[in-house]
Motif scaffolding. Structure first.
Motif: not given
Length: 427
Positions: A415-424
């Motif tokens: 529950g540490l994030t809000r929304g989509k995490t992005m990775h490149y």
């Protein structure tokens, strides 16, 4: 002087008409370089409105490609209709009839190249496809010629001009993806249905062919990991700039301990790399081998660049060169032993959207450490007025993509994030 080489063209669209114009304007130059003229004898085209333009080039028109294949005067069939059904039938019929074939059809060759290369070899004829990869850039000829003595260990390229145009506009003008795509369509860089370009499929077709010519392995299209530019967020392009990177749609393949690591995906390219400077609809490909790095750059599409590449294959036939389809004595290449892209090691960019609360940075950094991911740089941006969340960006040292994905999933679970995490990935 030898008799003219008589060709038939299937399809008189952008590339077909471009080829005709190149032959018209440069006919004497072609003759000077090959010792014979190249004459368009017949064009197979369903659009009757193109008949006057075709006849203006001294060719007859038919609506049935079988008539063209059956014509005993025609020595070369140029397939420019696209697709993987009728085009395949046409090429198979032409090769069985002992006619040379030139095509720009990367989708067909990516899916059916094994069969068509073998048939051309059996028939002892050319199957030229220089125009199928990077348009007017002489990539395939370089691999079969000037670079043939090198052991190529890796290749990396920007192989789709539409995707590169979109990312360029997002970077230089600050546009969002949809606006940049609409601009590409308005300028004619993107089709009404741009799926093949923006989802990375077009670049994947080209990459499978390059793997064969550069690395001497057959890598099946359906096994190639592919991610397009639809996932790219303008926020990440801005952060990448701050860190000294450009976001590009990359097609990459390299040998790692005898295996092939390959894929198409958006990646962060250091701004001091030449690839980062490739703008708009241009393409570029870098090969690394015994002779060091070699970079080829130019237009990847368009009527005259692609028509010029088609003509180069026709001229090789006119000169009487021996067929050299893949640059090896056999077209039956061994299958690639594949290194799963998630197991491949690289640096990474990861952007979380997190609540603006004490301890979140510590907790996420701890999750990354638990997955043996070492951090190189971290930035946290202030929140906008009325927004309770902030972007938190990590640049890592080398780690596997699998470890990064595991850490991303763990942060979501906790529950540490809000929304989509992005990775490149980072080159």
């Amino acid at each position: 002087m030898l008799e003219p080489l008589k060709i038939g063209i299937a399809g008189f669209g952008t590339v077909g008409s471009g080829l005709a114009e190149v032959l018209k304007s440069g006919g004497q130059r072609v003759t000077d370089r090959t010792g014979r003229a190249i004459a368009i004898t017949m064009v197979a085209e369903r659009n009757e409105s193109l008949r006057p333009a075709i006849e203006a080039h001294g060719a007859s028109m038919t609506t049935d490609w079988k008539e063209m294949v059956a014509n005993p005067d025609i020595q070369v069939i140029v397939e420019l209709i696209g697709g993987t059904t009728v085009a395949r039938d046409l090429i198979v019929a032409a090769l069985k009839a002992g006619k040379h074939v030139v095509t720009a059809n990367k989708a067909l060759l990516a899916e059916h190249g094994h069969e068509l290369f073998a048939l051309a070899t059996k028939s002892g004829v050319h199957l030229g496809f220089e125009a199928s990869v990077a348009g007017g850039i002489p990539v395939l000829d370089s691999l079969r010629g000037g670079l043939a003595g090198n052991r190529i260990r890796s290749l990396i390229g920007i192989l789709n001009g539409t995707a590169n145009f979109i990312l360029t506009e997002m970077s230089t003008r600050g546009l969002d993806f949809d606006t940049a795509l609409k601009m590409a369509q308005d300028k004619g860089f993107a089709e009404a249905d741009p799926t093949l370009d923006i989802e990375g499929i077009d670049a994947a077709h080209k990459l499978t062919l390059l793997i064969q010519l550069a690395l001497g392995r057959y890598y099946a299209l359906d096994k190639l990991p592919v991610t397009g530019v639809t996932v790219v967020d303008s926020m990440d392009i801005g952060f990448a700039k701050e860190f000294g990177y450009a976001v590009k749609l990359i097609a990459q393949a390299k040998e790692v301990d005898g295996k092939i690591e390959a894929g198409v995906y958006p990646a962060l390219v250091p701004q001091d790399y030449l690839l980062a400077a490739v703008q708009g609809s241009f393409n570029a490909i870098r090969f690394d081998g015994d002779a060091g790095p070699v970079l080829l750059h130019g237009h990847g599409a368009g009527d005259l660049p692609t028509g010029s590449a088609v003509l180069a294959d026709i001229m090789a036939i006119a000169r009487g060169e021996a067929p050299n389809i893949l640059g090896f004595t056999s077209t039956s290449l061994p299958d690639a032993e594949i290194l799963d892209l998630d197991a491949a090691v690289s640096k990474h960019y990861v952007r979380f959207i997190v609540p603006d609360q004490p301890g979140v940075l510590r907790d996420i950094a701890g999750i990354l450490a638990d997955n043996e991911i070492s951090l190189h740089q971290v930035i946290q941006k202030g929140r906008a007025e009325g927004d309770e969340s902030v972007p938190l960006v990590f640049l890592t040292h080398e780690a596997t993509a699998e470890a990064v994905h595991t850490a991303m999933h763990r942060a979501d679970e906790q529950g540490l994030t809000r929304g989509k995490t992005m990775h490149y990935r980072i080159l």
